[in-house]
Design a protein around this motif. Structure first.
Motif, PDB file in Angstrom:
ATOM      1  N   GLU A   1      12.794  48.092 -18.989  1.00 37.82           N
ATOM      2  CA  GLU A   1      12.598  47.790 -17.560  1.00 37.82           C
ATOM      3  C   GLU A   1      12.635  46.278 -17.338  1.00 37.82           C
ATOM      4  OE1 GLU A   1      12.521  49.231 -13.813  1.00 37.82           O
ATOM      5  OE2 GLU A   1      12.270  50.565 -15.528  1.00 37.82           O
ATOM      6  N   PHE A   2      11.983  45.518 -18.221  1.00 38.00           N
ATOM      7  CA  PHE A   2      12.009  44.059 -18.128  1.00 38.00           C
ATOM      8  C   PHE A   2      13.446  43.542 -18.219  1.00 38.00           C
ATOM      9  CE2 PHE A   2       7.502  43.580 -20.173  1.00 38.00           C
ATOM     10  CZ  PHE A   2       6.895  43.817 -18.945  1.00 38.00           C
ATOM     11  N   LEU A   3      14.215  44.084 -19.149  1.00 35.48           N
ATOM     12  CA  LEU A   3      15.601  43.635 -19.330  1.00 35.48           C
ATOM     13  C   LEU A   3      16.447  43.953 -18.099  1.00 35.48           C
ATOM     14  CD1 LEU A   3      17.762  42.370 -21.112  1.00 35.48           C
ATOM     15  CD2 LEU A   3      18.157  44.642 -22.119  1.00 35.48           C
ATOM     16  N   GLN A   4      16.272  45.153 -17.564  1.00 32.29           N
ATOM     17  CA  GLN A   4      17.015  45.527 -16.358  1.00 32.29           C
ATOM     18  C   GLN A   4      16.675  44.582 -15.205  1.00 32.29           C
ATOM     19  OE1 GLN A   4      16.464  49.573 -15.004  1.00 32.29           O
ATOM     20  NE2 GLN A   4      17.391  49.138 -13.022  1.00 32.29           N
ATOM     21  N   HIS A   5      15.402  44.292 -15.029  1.00 29.06           N
ATOM     22  CA  HIS A   5      14.979  43.386 -13.962  1.00 29.06           C
ATOM     23  C   HIS A   5      15.533  41.987 -14.193  1.00 29.06           C
ATOM     24  CE1 HIS A   5      11.328  45.882 -12.360  1.00 29.06           C
ATOM     25  NE2 HIS A   5      12.403  46.620 -12.552  1.00 29.06           N
ATOM     26  N   ALA A   6      15.524  41.517 -15.433  1.00 27.88           N
ATOM     27  CA  ALA A   6      16.074  40.188 -15.744  1.00 27.88           C
ATOM     28  C   ALA A   6      17.545  40.114 -15.338  1.00 27.88           C
ATOM     29  CB  ALA A   6      15.914  39.879 -17.233  1.00 27.88           C
ATOM     30  N   ASN A   7      18.294  41.152 -15.682  1.00 30.65           N
ATOM     31  CA  ASN A   7      19.723  41.172 -15.348  1.00 30.65           C
ATOM     32  C   ASN A   7      19.949  41.206 -13.838  1.00 30.65           C
ATOM     33  OD1 ASN A   7      20.398  41.085 -18.058  1.00 30.65           O
ATOM     34  ND2 ASN A   7      20.541  43.308 -18.245  1.00 30.65           N
ATOM     35  N   GLU A   8      19.132  41.960 -13.123  1.00 33.81           N
ATOM     36  CA  GLU A   8      19.266  42.020 -11.669  1.00 33.81           C
ATOM     37  C   GLU A   8      18.867  40.698 -11.020  1.00 33.81           C
ATOM     38  OE1 GLU A   8      18.711  46.877 -11.402  1.00 33.81           O
ATOM     39  OE2 GLU A   8      16.982  45.587 -11.004  1.00 33.81           O
ATOM     40  N   GLU A   9      17.842  40.048 -11.550  1.00 35.92           N
ATOM     41  CA  GLU A   9      17.444  38.738 -11.028  1.00 35.92           C
ATOM     42  C   GLU A   9      18.562  37.720 -11.265  1.00 35.92           C
ATOM     43  OE1 GLU A   9      14.959  38.719  -9.158  1.00 35.92           O
ATOM     44  OE2 GLU A   9      13.392  40.002  -9.923  1.00 35.92           O
ATOM     45  N   GLN A  10      19.251  37.827 -12.401  1.00 34.85           N
ATOM     46  CA  GLN A  10      20.384  36.927 -12.673  1.00 34.85           C
ATOM     47  C   GLN A  10      21.502  37.158 -11.660  1.00 34.85           C
ATOM     48  OE1 GLN A  10      20.700  34.337 -15.113  1.00 34.85           O
ATOM     49  NE2 GLN A  10      22.297  33.919 -13.600  1.00 34.85           N
ATOM     50  N   GLN A  11      21.751  38.413 -11.313  1.00 31.95           N
ATOM     51  CA  GLN A  11      22.758  38.711 -10.275  1.00 31.95           C
ATOM     52  C   GLN A  11      22.355  38.086  -8.946  1.00 31.95           C
ATOM     53  OE1 GLN A  11      22.988  42.988 -10.289  1.00 31.95           O
ATOM     54  NE2 GLN A  11      24.189  43.074 -12.165  1.00 31.95           N
ATOM     55  N   HIS A  12      21.074  38.145  -8.615  1.00 32.50           N
ATOM     56  CA  HIS A  12      20.594  37.524  -7.378  1.00 32.50           C
ATOM     57  C   HIS A  12      20.844  36.020  -7.423  1.00 32.50           C
ATOM     58  CE1 HIS A  12      17.371  40.942  -7.042  1.00 32.50           C
ATOM     59  NE2 HIS A  12      18.597  41.373  -6.787  1.00 32.50           N
ATOM     60  N   ALA A  13      20.520  35.398  -8.554  1.00 26.75           N
ATOM     61  CA  ALA A  13      20.723  33.955  -8.699  1.00 26.75           C
ATOM     62  C   ALA A  13      22.198  33.604  -8.493  1.00 26.75           C
ATOM     63  CB  ALA A  13      20.243  33.479 -10.074  1.00 26.75           C
ATOM     64  N   ASP A  14      23.083  34.406  -9.054  1.00 22.87           N
ATOM     65  CA  ASP A  14      24.521  34.158  -8.904  1.00 22.87           C
ATOM     66  C   ASP A  14      24.966  34.304  -7.450  1.00 22.87           C
ATOM     67  OD1 ASP A  14      24.557  33.747 -11.646  1.00 22.87           O
ATOM     68  OD2 ASP A  14      25.490  35.686 -12.104  1.00 22.87           O
ATOM     69  N   GLN A  15      24.462  35.323  -6.759  1.00 23.58           N
ATOM     70  CA  GLN A  15      24.799  35.513  -5.341  1.00 23.58           C
ATOM     71  C   GLN A  15      24.336  34.316  -4.517  1.00 23.58           C
ATOM     72  OE1 GLN A  15      22.695  39.451  -4.984  1.00 23.58           O
ATOM     73  NE2 GLN A  15      24.368  39.856  -3.575  1.00 23.58           N
ATOM     74  N   ILE A  16      23.116  33.891  -4.765  1.00 23.70           N
ATOM     75  CA  ILE A  16      22.542  32.782  -4.011  1.00 23.70           C
ATOM     76  C   ILE A  16      23.333  31.500  -4.271  1.00 23.70           C
ATOM     77  CG2 ILE A  16      20.502  31.306  -3.783  1.00 23.70           C
ATOM     78  CD1 ILE A  16      18.826  33.924  -4.347  1.00 23.70           C
ATOM     79  N   ALA A  17      23.658  31.240  -5.540  1.00 26.14           N
ATOM     80  CA  ALA A  17      24.425  30.035  -5.882  1.00 26.14           C
ATOM     81  C   ALA A  17      25.791  30.052  -5.193  1.00 26.14           C
ATOM     82  CB  ALA A  17      24.583  29.923  -7.397  1.00 26.14           C
TER      83      ALA A  17
END
Length: 180
Positions: free
Chosen positions: A74-90
């Motif tokens: 679950e932690f890994l899945q959340h980390a990957n989704e947070e990275q996608q958010h960071a990429d969208q925001i950037a």
């Protein structure tokens, strides 16, 4: 009495406006938000997402105990989704003519969320839940600020907010399972 104004600006005016300031890309004269403020808010959201990625990744690698495997996934899945958010925001920051701030110096001061490691699996889950709740409130405020002045950024942040709410719900579920 019906309003007699045309629904759309006349085509010639739209064409003329599109040609002026052409190097501003997606930001046309119809953009109503304060770009500098939006870029600042998005850089804070970017820092928040990066801090969350780092915390979730640490928790993924440090998870131990009887329930560790499922929680770590679950932690890994959340980390990957947070990275996608960071990429969208950037990417949105660049569309707005800004520069995404990935500088590690000052990352925690720009981030709304904190980086708390947590000693036990339960503490890790709780710290991640606190961070999600911070992101939920701050992103909701960003969405309210944007209103109709920047619908593209607002929709992006609404999508990210929905995912943060899912993360919080997932973490509450993990805590409930730990209490059994």
């Amino acid at each position: 009495m019906a309003d007699k104004r045309p629904f759309l600006t006349d085509i010639q005016t739209l064409r003329k406006r599109a040609r002026s300031h052409i190097m501003e890309g997606a930001v046309t004269p119809g953009y109503k938000a304060d770009r500098a403020t939006v870029v600042k808010l998005l850089n804070e959201a970017l820092a928040t997402e990066i801090v969350c990625v780092l915390r979730y990744k640490r928790h993924y690698f440090m998870a131990s105990g009887i329930n560790a495997d499922a929680v770590a996934q679950e932690f890994l899945q959340h980390a990957n989704e947070e990275q996608q958010h960071a990429d969208q925001i950037a990417a949105r920051i660049v569309q707005l003519g800004g520069e995404p701030n990935f500088n590690p110096e000052g990352l925690l001061t720009r981030s709304h969320a904190e980086y708390v490691e947590g000693e036990s699996l339960v503490e890790m889950i709780k710290e991640d839940l606190v961070a999600e709740r911070i992101a939920i409130d701050s992103y909701r405020e960003i969405i309210d600020y944007l209103g109709n002045d920047d619908p593209t950024t607002r929709r992006m942040m609404e999508g990210i907010l929905a995912m943060e709410e899912e993360h919080a719900d997932d973490l509450v579920g993990l805590l409930a399972e730990m209490d059994k």
